[in-house]
Scaffold this motif. Structure first.
Motif, PDB file in Angstrom:
ATOM      1  N   UNK A  24       0.855  -1.195   0.000  1.00 22.60           N
ATOM      2  CA  UNK A  24       0.000   0.000   0.000  1.00 22.60           C
ATOM      3  C   UNK A  24       0.885   1.237   0.000  1.00 22.60           C
ATOM      4  N   UNK A  25       1.502   1.584  -1.138  1.00 20.63           N
ATOM      5  CA  UNK A  25       2.478   2.679  -1.159  1.00 20.63           C
ATOM      6  C   UNK A  25       1.884   4.053  -0.857  1.00 20.63           C
ATOM      7  N   UNK A  26       0.576   4.197  -1.001  1.00 22.55           N
ATOM      8  CA  UNK A  26      -0.092   5.453  -0.678  1.00 22.55           C
ATOM      9  C   UNK A  26      -1.103   5.159   0.424  1.00 22.55           C
ATOM     10  N   UNK A  27      -1.061   5.958   1.492  1.00 26.94           N
ATOM     11  CA  UNK A  27      -1.989   5.784   2.611  1.00 26.94           C
ATOM     12  C   UNK A  27      -3.013   6.909   2.544  1.00 26.94           C
ATOM     13  N   UNK A  28      -4.273   6.527   2.374  1.00 27.00           N
ATOM     14  CA  UNK A  28      -5.357   7.504   2.276  1.00 27.00           C
ATOM     15  C   UNK A  28      -5.878   7.846   3.665  1.00 27.00           C
ATOM     16  N   UNK A  29      -5.907   9.137   3.965  1.00 23.62           N
ATOM     17  CA  UNK A  29      -6.218   9.623   5.309  1.00 23.62           C
ATOM     18  C   UNK A  29      -7.489  10.464   5.296  1.00 23.62           C
ATOM     19  N   UNK A  30      -8.353  10.201   6.267  1.00 24.76           N
ATOM     20  CA  UNK A  30      -9.529  11.036   6.487  1.00 24.76           C
ATOM     21  C   UNK A  30      -9.208  12.096   7.521  1.00 24.76           C
ATOM     22  N   UNK A  31      -9.544  13.346   7.210  1.00 26.00           N
ATOM     23  CA  UNK A  31      -9.219  14.461   8.097  1.00 26.00           C
ATOM     24  C   UNK A  31     -10.449  15.334   8.304  1.00 26.00           C
ATOM     25  N   UNK A  32     -10.794  15.544   9.557  1.00 21.71           N
ATOM     26  CA  UNK A  32     -11.889  16.448   9.923  1.00 21.71           C
ATOM     27  C   UNK A  32     -11.431  17.876   9.629  1.00 21.71           C
ATOM     28  N   UNK A  33     -12.102  18.548   8.728  1.00 20.72           N
ATOM     29  CA  UNK A  33     -11.719  19.910   8.350  1.00 20.72           C
ATOM     30  C   UNK A  33     -12.320  20.983   9.234  1.00 20.72           C
ATOM     31  N   UNK A  34     -12.979  20.574  10.309  1.00 18.72           N
ATOM     32  CA  UNK A  34     -13.676  21.528  11.168  1.00 18.72           C
ATOM     33  C   UNK A  34     -13.313  21.295  12.628  1.00 18.72           C
ATOM     34  N   UNK A  35     -12.036  21.034  12.899  1.00 15.56           N
ATOM     35  CA  UNK A  35     -11.590  20.675  14.243  1.00 15.56           C
ATOM     36  C   UNK A  35     -10.332  21.450  14.636  1.00 15.56           C
ATOM     37  N   UNK A  36     -10.439  22.811  14.656  1.00 18.29           N
ATOM     38  CA  UNK A  36      -9.265  23.599  15.037  1.00 18.29           C
ATOM     39  C   UNK A  36      -8.921  23.376  16.503  1.00 18.29           C
ATOM     40  N   UNK A  37      -7.684  23.447  16.871  1.00 17.93           N
ATOM     41  CA  UNK A  37      -6.490  23.791  16.091  1.00 17.93           C
ATOM     42  C   UNK A  37      -5.841  22.580  15.429  1.00 17.93           C
ATOM     43  N   UNK A  38      -6.496  21.417  15.476  1.00 17.46           N
ATOM     44  CA  UNK A  38      -5.890  20.190  14.972  1.00 17.46           C
ATOM     45  C   UNK A  38      -5.972  20.067  13.453  1.00 17.46           C
ATOM     46  N   UNK A  39      -7.129  20.377  12.892  1.00 14.74           N
ATOM     47  CA  UNK A  39      -7.285  20.336  11.436  1.00 14.74           C
ATOM     48  C   UNK A  39      -8.471  21.220  11.060  1.00 14.74           C
ATOM     49  N   UNK A  40      -8.200  22.163  10.185  1.00 13.67           N
ATOM     50  CA  UNK A  40      -9.232  23.123   9.776  1.00 13.67           C
ATOM     51  C   UNK A  40      -8.773  23.827   8.503  1.00 13.67           C
ATOM     52  N   UNK A  41      -9.719  24.517   7.873  1.00  5.29           N
ATOM     53  CA  UNK A  41      -9.395  25.276   6.674  1.00  5.29           C
ATOM     54  C   UNK A  41      -9.060  26.716   7.050  1.00  5.29           C
ATOM     55  N   UNK A  42      -7.930  27.205   6.550  1.00  2.07           N
ATOM     56  CA  UNK A  42      -7.538  28.581   6.837  1.00  2.07           C
ATOM     57  C   UNK A  42      -8.233  29.540   5.872  1.00  2.07           C
ATOM     58  N   UNK A  43      -7.884  30.817   5.961  1.00  2.28           N
ATOM     59  CA  UNK A  43      -8.534  31.837   5.120  1.00  2.28           C
ATOM     60  C   UNK A  43      -8.263  31.635   3.632  1.00  2.28           C
ATOM     61  N   UNK A  44      -7.227  30.854   3.288  1.00  2.00           N
ATOM     62  CA  UNK A  44      -6.924  30.540   1.892  1.00  2.00           C
ATOM     63  C   UNK A  44      -7.523  29.201   1.469  1.00  2.00           C
ATOM     64  N   UNK A  45      -8.405  28.654   2.297  1.00  2.00           N
ATOM     65  CA  UNK A  45      -9.091  27.388   2.052  1.00  2.00           C
ATOM     66  C   UNK A  45      -8.112  26.216   1.962  1.00  2.00           C
ATOM     67  N   UNK A  46      -7.000  26.310   2.712  1.00  2.00           N
ATOM     68  CA  UNK A  46      -6.029  25.220   2.794  1.00  2.00           C
ATOM     69  C   UNK A  46      -6.228  24.500   4.117  1.00  2.00           C
ATOM     70  N   UNK A  47      -6.119  23.177   4.086  1.00  2.00           N
ATOM     71  CA  UNK A  47      -6.231  22.378   5.292  1.00  2.00           C
ATOM     72  C   UNK A  47      -4.941  22.524   6.093  1.00  2.00           C
ATOM     73  N   UNK A  48      -5.042  23.021   7.307  1.00  5.74           N
ATOM     74  CA  UNK A  48      -3.888  23.276   8.162  1.00  5.74           C
ATOM     75  C   UNK A  48      -4.199  22.787   9.572  1.00  5.74           C
ATOM     76  N   UNK A  49      -3.211  22.872  10.444  1.00  6.45           N
ATOM     77  CA  UNK A  49      -3.412  22.544  11.842  1.00  6.45           C
ATOM     78  C   UNK A  49      -2.346  21.610  12.368  1.00  6.45           C
ATOM     79  N   UNK A  50      -2.375  21.396  13.670  1.00  3.05           N
ATOM     80  CA  UNK A  50      -1.390  20.579  14.359  1.00  3.05           C
ATOM     81  C   UNK A  50      -1.340  19.157  13.801  1.00  3.05           C
ATOM     82  N   UNK A  51      -2.482  18.529  13.592  1.00  5.11           N
ATOM     83  CA  UNK A  51      -2.500  17.154  13.073  1.00  5.11           C
ATOM     84  C   UNK A  51      -1.922  17.082  11.670  1.00  5.11           C
TER      85      UNK A  51
END
Length: 157
Positions: free
Chosen positions: A36-63
């Motif tokens: 499995x050379x590529x690992x597909x990851x599910x990320x909650x985009x509404x869980x700041x500061x761990x994972x969220x969309x910034x003002x540029x609509x990029x997924x960012x955060x600690x996770x």
């Protein structure tokens, strides 16, 4: 199936991206990654500061930062799935559409269904108010009040 849960109930390790040492994987982990050379990851985009969309609509955060460092240290390619709503992410994992989820809290029920990694960060759930508001200081202050929580998240149980 490799499941990587970077849970928000986890302790931060000091991961230095400039450190040239690599992470040693077991033979079983190496075999799974070879298959499995590529690992597909599910990320909650509404869980700041761990994972969220910034003002540029990029997924960012600690996770996201930690996942990136793990990729650098292991050479594993992680692909973040396009679904970012919690209930749909969990459904995607159950259906085998993704390999792992970031930031899933380990509960007794979930521990029966999924494999969890060793914790990375521990956190507590808190109520934050404005600095001049001293009306909420403990649980009793919100007793019999309406509190909004996200349906399906562990803390809403």
């Amino acid at each position: 199936m490799l499941l990587l849960f970077l849970s928000p109930t986890l302790i931060a390790h000091n991961i230095d991206e400039n450190d040239q040492s690599s992470i040693v994987l077991t033979k079983q982990e190496q075999q799974w990654l070879a298959e499995n050379p590529v690992v597909n990851i599910g990320v909650d985009g509404y869980f700041p500061p761990y994972s969220y969309f910034n003002e540029d609509d990029q997924l960012v955060g600690l996770a996201i930062d930690i996942l990136s460092l793990i990729s650098v240290k292991t050479g594993v390619e992680f692909v973040i799935d396009d679904e970012h709503k919690w209930q749909n992410i969990v459904e995607n994992l159950q259906q085998g559409n993704i390999d792992a989820i970031l930031t899933m809290v380990k509960t007794p029920e979930r521990a029966q269904a999924y494999f969890f990694t060793t914790p990375i960060i521990y956190k507590s759930l808190v109520v934050i108010t404005q600095v001049h508001n001293h009306h909420i200081t403990d649980r009793e202050d919100i007793a019999n009040k309406t509190v909004a929580l996200v349906k399906g998240y562990q803390y809403s149980d």
